[in-house]
Design a protein around this motif. Structure first.
Motif, PDB file in Angstrom:
ATOM      1  N   TYR A  57       0.811  -1.217   0.000  1.00  0.00           N
ATOM      2  CA  TYR A  57       0.000   0.000   0.000  1.00  0.00           C
ATOM      3  C   TYR A  57       0.847   1.270   0.000  1.00  0.00           C
ATOM      4  O   TYR A  57       0.325   2.359  -0.248  1.00  0.00           O
ATOM      5  N   TRP A  62      -1.713   9.485  -6.025  1.00  0.00           N
ATOM      6  CA  TRP A  62      -2.890  10.213  -5.552  1.00  0.00           C
ATOM      7  C   TRP A  62      -3.755  10.606  -6.751  1.00  0.00           C
ATOM      8  O   TRP A  62      -3.260  11.175  -7.726  1.00  0.00           O
ATOM      9  N   ARG A 100      -7.696  10.651  -3.486  1.00  0.00           N
ATOM     10  CA  ARG A 100      -7.754   9.221  -3.124  1.00  0.00           C
ATOM     11  C   ARG A 100      -6.418   8.561  -3.443  1.00  0.00           C
ATOM     12  O   ARG A 100      -5.863   8.751  -4.522  1.00  0.00           O
ATOM     13  N   TRP A 101      -5.914   7.779  -2.475  1.00  0.00           N
ATOM     14  CA  TRP A 101      -4.655   7.063  -2.691  1.00  0.00           C
ATOM     15  C   TRP A 101      -4.932   5.753  -3.417  1.00  0.00           C
ATOM     16  O   TRP A 101      -5.706   4.931  -2.960  1.00  0.00           O
ATOM     17  N   ARG A 110     -12.123   2.893   1.156  1.00  0.00           N
ATOM     18  CA  ARG A 110     -12.425   3.787   2.271  1.00  0.00           C
ATOM     19  C   ARG A 110     -13.152   2.979   3.336  1.00  0.00           C
ATOM     20  O   ARG A 110     -14.019   2.154   3.033  1.00  0.00           O
ATOM     21  N   SER A 359       2.356   9.872   2.253  1.00  0.00           N
ATOM     22  CA  SER A 359       2.200  11.198   2.846  1.00  0.00           C
ATOM     23  C   SER A 359       3.230  12.194   2.319  1.00  0.00           C
ATOM     24  O   SER A 359       3.003  13.409   2.364  1.00  0.00           O
ATOM     25  N   ARG A 362       2.013  14.814  -0.069  1.00  0.00           N
ATOM     26  CA  ARG A 362       0.941  15.728   0.308  1.00  0.00           C
ATOM     27  C   ARG A 362       1.419  17.014   0.980  1.00  0.00           C
ATOM     28  O   ARG A 362       1.013  17.358   2.101  1.00  0.00           O
ATOM     29  N   LEU A 386      -5.541  14.211   5.158  1.00  0.00           N
ATOM     30  CA  LEU A 386      -4.687  13.062   4.893  1.00  0.00           C
ATOM     31  C   LEU A 386      -4.831  11.942   5.916  1.00  0.00           C
ATOM     32  O   LEU A 386      -4.813  10.757   5.567  1.00  0.00           O
ATOM     33  N   ASP A 388      -7.237  10.806   7.350  1.00  0.00           N
ATOM     34  CA  ASP A 388      -8.373   9.930   7.055  1.00  0.00           C
ATOM     35  C   ASP A 388      -7.902   8.724   6.237  1.00  0.00           C
ATOM     36  O   ASP A 388      -8.364   7.599   6.443  1.00  0.00           O
ATOM     37  N   THR A 389      -6.965   8.955   5.329  1.00  0.00           N
ATOM     38  CA  THR A 389      -6.406   7.856   4.532  1.00  0.00           C
ATOM     39  C   THR A 389      -5.564   6.936   5.404  1.00  0.00           C
ATOM     40  O   THR A 389      -5.539   5.717   5.203  1.00  0.00           O
ATOM     41  N   TRP A 390      -4.856   7.506   6.383  1.00  0.00           N
ATOM     42  CA  TRP A 390      -4.124   6.655   7.328  1.00  0.00           C
ATOM     43  C   TRP A 390      -5.073   5.680   8.007  1.00  0.00           C
ATOM     44  O   TRP A 390      -4.746   4.497   8.184  1.00  0.00           O
ATOM     45  N   ASP A 392      -7.962   4.660   6.810  1.00  0.00           N
ATOM     46  CA  ASP A 392      -8.376   3.666   5.811  1.00  0.00           C
ATOM     47  C   ASP A 392      -7.379   2.513   5.787  1.00  0.00           C
ATOM     48  O   ASP A 392      -7.764   1.336   5.747  1.00  0.00           O
TER      49      ASP A 392
END
Length: 405
Positions: A57, A62, A100-101, A110, A359, A362, A386, A388-390, A392
């Motif tokens: 991952y 992005w 979105r990553w 998500r 990250s 970003r 960001l 929030d993606t962590w 996920d």
């Protein structure tokens, strides 16, 4: 005569029966053995993948998707004022959650906060670390709070700085603040002329490498899921000036002589604190260690008018220019810290939550000049944003572990 011939033929065929039976039995035995070996191999891979996902991952791109909506907004009261970029009118704040990553060879879904509440009843989750782990903790709390259909009780379990329980689900999440993981405090020379005084030290910070900070010492025996981090404070000359207020490392109450450099102290603290967690953790607890969160100061460090005014993610070339260890730039700490983390975590029972490279792109996602400080905040992250993606990624790993264990 014909009867005699038939009888002789029958007599010749009879011995084939046990021979065929033996061949069939042998074939079945070989097939079963192969199946068992394959099954055993499959189980081995299965266990290995719990800690090392088949998807990397950390490598990806992005993608801007304006149809994405965050699971919470700037009205979540737990968002620290300096991170609330929407309320602070940061120019690109509303765009931040629309990135979105996309990993190179798989997808990172998500997480569904409603499903998470329903599948993690009677569970306690503890974030242990510096303010960047609080950044992640607040992101998770706000996502869950936005869909919670019941009361949320505020409390601080096991020495936590912040904590909440979603009463309808008996789900607790808490944040335990600790900068170094190990206990530390001010140190001043005394009149007893000890080893440090003899070497000329007059003041500094005493770091007890074998003693966890009290804010989280009980966390491993309390929480079912733990997420640790440390790093920024180990590369913080403004906090631990190597001349005026150096880190002075102690073990079993005695100073370590010769004195250690901070990176050497970090190695010892990581080794001892990882062992402490593994000794104290609840049976079946899931333990994560998050990699270093990158800073994005350009034109100098935070106290040298460094800034982060970009409103778009960096390119791959810009990332390498900013973070390459070879360049030894302002933000090199991220990859340097990770070298120590990966070494210390090798062979441990921790799952590595690798958020660093994703990250690094970003540079657009920090509070920057809207953070309310005298300088640009190019270290913490806007919320929503960001981290929030962590979460996920954290929950995808957690689902993988729960599904395979």
């Amino acid at each position: 005569m014909a009867t005699s011939t038939t009888q002789q033929s029958a007599k010749k065929k009879v011995p084939l029966f046990p021979l065929l039976s033996l061949l069939c039995f042998t074939s079945i035995f070989i097939l079963l053995s192969q199946f068992r070996n394959t099954s055993s191999t499959s189980n081995t891979v299965h266990t290995f993948q719990i800690h090392h996902s088949s998807c990397d991952y950390s490598q990806g791109t992005w993608i801007h998707d304006p149809t994405i909506t965050p699971t919470y907004d700037n009205t979540c009261k737990e968002i620290f004022k300096g991170w609330n970029c929407i309320s602070a009118n940061k120019s690109n704040a509303l765009q931040l959650p629309t990135w979105r990553w996309k990993p190179n060879h798989c997808d990172l879904p998500r997480f569904d906060p409603v499903k998470f509440l329903r599948t993690h009843t009677h569970t306690s989750i503890g974030f242990v670390g510096d303010s960047l782990n609080r950044n992640m903790f607040v992101s998770l709390f706000c996502s869950l709070k936005s869909v919670s259909d019941g009361q949320v009780k505020k409390w601080r379990p096991a020495g936590a700085d912040r904590g909440f329980t979603f009463l309808n689900y008996n789900l607790t999440i808490a944040y335990h603040r600790t900068n170094l993981l190990a206990r530390y405090g001010r140190w001043s020379a005394s009149d007893n002329r000890g080893a440090l005084e003899t070497l000329g030290f007059k003041e500094g910070y005493r770091v007890d490498v074998d003693v966890p900070e009290s804010t989280w010492a009980q966390a491993p025996s309390f929480h079912d899921i733990l997420i640790f981090n440390t790093g920024h404070w180990w590369w913080a000359p403004s906090k631990f000036d190597p001349v005026k207020s150096p880190m002075l490392f102690f073990k079993k109450g005695q100073p370590l002589i010769p004195p250690l450099h901070p990176d050497q102290g970090l190695d010892i603290v990581l080794k001892l604190m990882i062992q402490y967690v593994e000794d104290k953790a609840r049976p079946g607890a899931v333990k994560f260690f998050r990699t270093q969160s990158p800073r994005h100061f350009e034109g100098g460090d935070w106290d040298q008018d460094g800034s982060c005014q970009r409103d778009w993610p960096l390119s791959a070339e810009q990332v390498e220019e900013l973070f390459s260890v070879k360049n030894n730039g302002t933000n090199v700490e991220a990859r340097l810290v990770n070298e120590h983390l990966f070494k210390a975590l090798k062979g441990s029972g921790f799952v590595i939550l690798d958020i660093t490279h994703m990250s690094e792109f970003r540079a657009d996602a920090h509070p920057a000049s809207t953070g309310g400080k005298k300088h640009d905040d190019c270290m913490h992250w806007c919320l929503p944003g960001l981290t929030d993606t962590w979460n996920d990624l954290f929950i995808e790993h957690l689902n993988s572990i729960n599904g395979r264990s």
